[in-house]
Design an enzyme around this catalytic site. Structure first.
Site, PDB file in Angstrom:
ATOM      1  N   LYS A 139       0.874  -1.184   0.000  1.00 26.87           N
ATOM      2  CA  LYS A 139       0.000   0.000   0.000  1.00 26.87           C
ATOM      3  C   LYS A 139       0.906   1.228   0.000  1.00 26.87           C
ATOM      4  O   LYS A 139       1.523   1.544   1.004  1.00 26.87           O
ATOM      5  CB  LYS A 139      -0.889   0.035   1.255  1.00 26.87           C
ATOM      6  N   GLU A 143      10.221   1.294  10.453  1.00 29.59           N
ATOM      7  CA  GLU A 143      11.183   2.396  10.277  1.00 29.59           C
ATOM      8  C   GLU A 143      10.375   3.656  10.556  1.00 29.59           C
ATOM      9  O   GLU A 143       9.603   4.099   9.714  1.00 29.59           O
ATOM     10  CB  GLU A 143      11.756   2.344   8.863  1.00 29.59           C
ATOM     11  N   CYS A 188      13.222  11.123   7.577  1.00 32.53           N
ATOM     12  CA  CYS A 188      13.256  10.683   8.983  1.00 32.53           C
ATOM     13  C   CYS A 188      14.636  10.905   9.589  1.00 32.53           C
ATOM     14  O   CYS A 188      14.779  10.886  10.808  1.00 32.53           O
ATOM     15  CB  CYS A 188      12.909   9.210   9.091  1.00 32.53           C
ATOM     16  N   GLU A 194       9.649  15.908  16.073  1.00 34.19           N
ATOM     17  CA  GLU A 194      10.199  15.881  14.721  1.00 34.19           C
ATOM     18  C   GLU A 194       9.546  17.016  13.931  1.00 34.19           C
ATOM     19  O   GLU A 194       8.320  17.121  13.884  1.00 34.19           O
ATOM     20  CB  GLU A 194       9.855  14.521  14.099  1.00 34.19           C
TER      21      GLU A 194
HETATM   22  C1  SIN Z   1      13.653   8.155   5.450  1.00 31.68           C
HETATM   23  O1  SIN Z   1      13.375   9.312   5.549  1.00 31.68           O
HETATM   24  O2  SIN Z   1      13.062   7.307   6.116  1.00 31.68           O
HETATM   25  C2  SIN Z   1      14.672   7.620   4.490  1.00 31.68           C
HETATM   26  C3  SIN Z   1      15.872   8.434   4.309  1.00 31.68           C
HETATM   27  C4  SIN Z   1      16.982   7.685   3.604  1.00 31.68           C
HETATM   28  O3  SIN Z   1      16.854   6.510   3.234  1.00 31.68           O
HETATM   29  O4  SIN Z   1      18.042   8.279   3.432  1.00 31.68           O
END
Ligand code: SIN
Length: 485
Positions: A179, A255, A289, A386
């Site tokens: 998805k 993740e 992230c 964040e």
């Molecule tokens: C992410 O923002 O989860 C991935 C960033 C990356 O793979 O460099």
């Protein structure tokens, strides 16, 4: 948007090896965040289509897992080649629906393709073990594909986050039902079109676009055929999915969110630190992230760092990612800019000083000015949460111990960075940081060869590298006894 190959522009779902409308012919809109333009109406699948995709994944996997690893990996190699041959079209689709500048989109397609290539190679190297023998028995551990995998992927990397999940899954003999994010389904659909052209058998990889994440996600996490759920996205949603997976004891890879510190010590190479912090903070307009979320600078170098950093930010050209001059694109939605602005405003209300930016941009509702804040502290939302936008709060510290304590003062633990020329400090601080990944004098830490993943509430499991295969494998112990009969 003029593609070289218009057949990569797909708006239907891909289920059991076929393109299909949703059962009730419903669609949902996909917009360009830079212009607000409607890009496509995409099939809006629900429960029945999800069940069908899972069932056909199960059927397809039965013969796929029996193929020699080399045969599976040869198909992945072809998929990798097709991705690179179509990089311009894939990048255009990505920039149109996600907003990142074309150069970043091209980079992401290459990054995504690198996972397919890597796992096409690593998939041939799944080894077992033998245990110490006794006179009448032998004990062996073999590795087997875990089963049908359900994947839920984010909008910030609409290609690479899919590639680094699907490539290891397929390489070891699993099937996958995906998805993609509702904001960016076009990249996922183009990717599965290329997978189909590469020869991935029908049913093995289905893509379910939907605006009803709850229904599809609920089926993925409760269906007993699905043996594993892999997710990239917020910690809040990750926790929910883990709870939903508990009832059928599914394996999960998560993740999740980050709150990356970047610690700049007095002895750092200033120019290197400024450029590393800029790249990390503003990559994808602050929407990764692992973006540096908290820039933590030692008192002796603080003023010089701020001056150079702000001067560089003031040179950014924000705009439509399709424009060659654009260095930084929009954020994903108008809602996101409002959320970013509320964090900035709350910091200002508590005493933060705006060095540059600090407001919405007149370019459009999805644009936010690249912003730098000083006079910030560890009680502010820009420290604790964040930011996921182009806002850089720069904190001050005095001692190494203080920097480590500030860096670790968060429930997150994905990536952290430090800049120092002191060898002992490199090791001490890297080992003390409670993070899954640490960059020393480097913020561009991602690649297919490294184990990407977090600790604490940033998740579990690793993607990429040789470890990335383990998440899709079960270890089976076989005991062969009676050898002395
Ligand atoms: C992410 O923002 O989860 C991935 C960033 C990356 O793979 O460099």
């Amino acid at each position: 948007m003029q593609l070289k190959d218009n057949s990569l522009f797909k708006t239907q779902a891909f289920i059991s090896g076929e393109w299909a409308n949703s059962d009730n012919n419903e669609t949902f809109p996909v917009y360009n965040p830079a212009t607000g333009e409607l890009l496509a109406e995409v099939a809006n699948v629900g429960l029945n289509e999800t069940r069908r995709a899972i069932k056909s994944a199960h059927t397809a996997m039965a013969s796929w897992r029996e193929l020699p690893a080399k045969a599976r990996c040869d198909i992945l190699e072809r998929w990798h080649t097709l991705m690179l041959e179509n990089v311009e079209d894939l990048a255009l689709l990505m920039t149109a629906e996600q907003g990142k500048p074309l150069f970043e989109s091209r980079g992401e397609v290459a990054y995504g393709a690198s996972f397919i290539k890597w796992f096409a190679e690593e998939g041939k190297r799944v080894y077992g073990d033998t245990m110490p023998a006794t006179s009448d028995r032998r004990s062996i551990a073999i590795k087997q594909p875990i089963g049908v995998v359900a994947a839920i992927t984010p909008w910030n990397f609409p290609n690479a986050m899919i590639a680094r999940k699907v490539a290891p899954a397929l390489a070891v003999g699993c099937a996958m039902v995906l998805k993609p994010a509702a904001e960016t389904p076009l990249s996922a659909l183009a990717l599965v079109e290329l997978a189909n052209r590469a020869g991935i058998p029908p049913g093995l990889f289905s893509v379910l676009p939907t605006s009803d994440a709850a229904t599809v996600g609920n089926e993925m996490t409760s269906n007993t055929i699905v043996k594993k759920v892999t997710f990239t996205g917020s910690t809040q949603v990750g926790k929910l999915l883990m709870k939903q997976c508990a009832d059928t004891v599914k394996r999960t890879s998560m993740e999740l969110g980050g709150n990356a510190p970047i610690i700049i010590f007095d002895d750092a190479d200033l120019d290197l630190a400024v450029s590393g912090a800029l790249i990390s903070k503003y990559r994808n307009s602050g929407q990764t992230c692992i973006c540096a979320n908290r820039i933590i600078v030692q008192a002796g170098i603080y003023d010089a760092f701020v001056k150079k950093f702000v001067a560089a930010v003031n040179k950014f050209t924000i705009g439509n990612g399709l424009d060659d001059k654009t260095s930084h694109g929009p954020v994903i939605t108008a809602k996101a800019t409002i959320e970013i602005h509320s964090k900035v405003q709350s910091a200002i209300a508590e005493g933060a000083v705006v060095e540059t930016g600090g407001n919405f941009s007149e370019l459009g509702e999805c644009f936010y000015q690249p912003t730098v804040l000083t006079n910030v502290n560890d009680q502010m939302r820009v420290f604790r949460e964040e930011i996921f936008g182009p806002v850089a709060p720069i904190f001050k510290f005095s001692t190494e111990e203080e920097a480590i304590a500030m860096a670790n003062d968060t429930e997150f633990g994905l990536a952290a960075y430090l800049y120092t020329e002191h060898m002992g400090r490199c090791w001490r601080v890297s080992e003390a940081l409670e993070y899954g990944m640490v960059g020393v004098n480097e913020t561009a830490i991602s690649s297919e060869v490294i184990p990407f993943g977090g600790v604490k509430e940033s998740g579990q499991g690793r993607e990429g590298s040789k470890y990335g295969l383990d998440d899709y494998l079960e270890i089976k112990y076989i005991c062969i006894g009676g050898l002395q009969r």
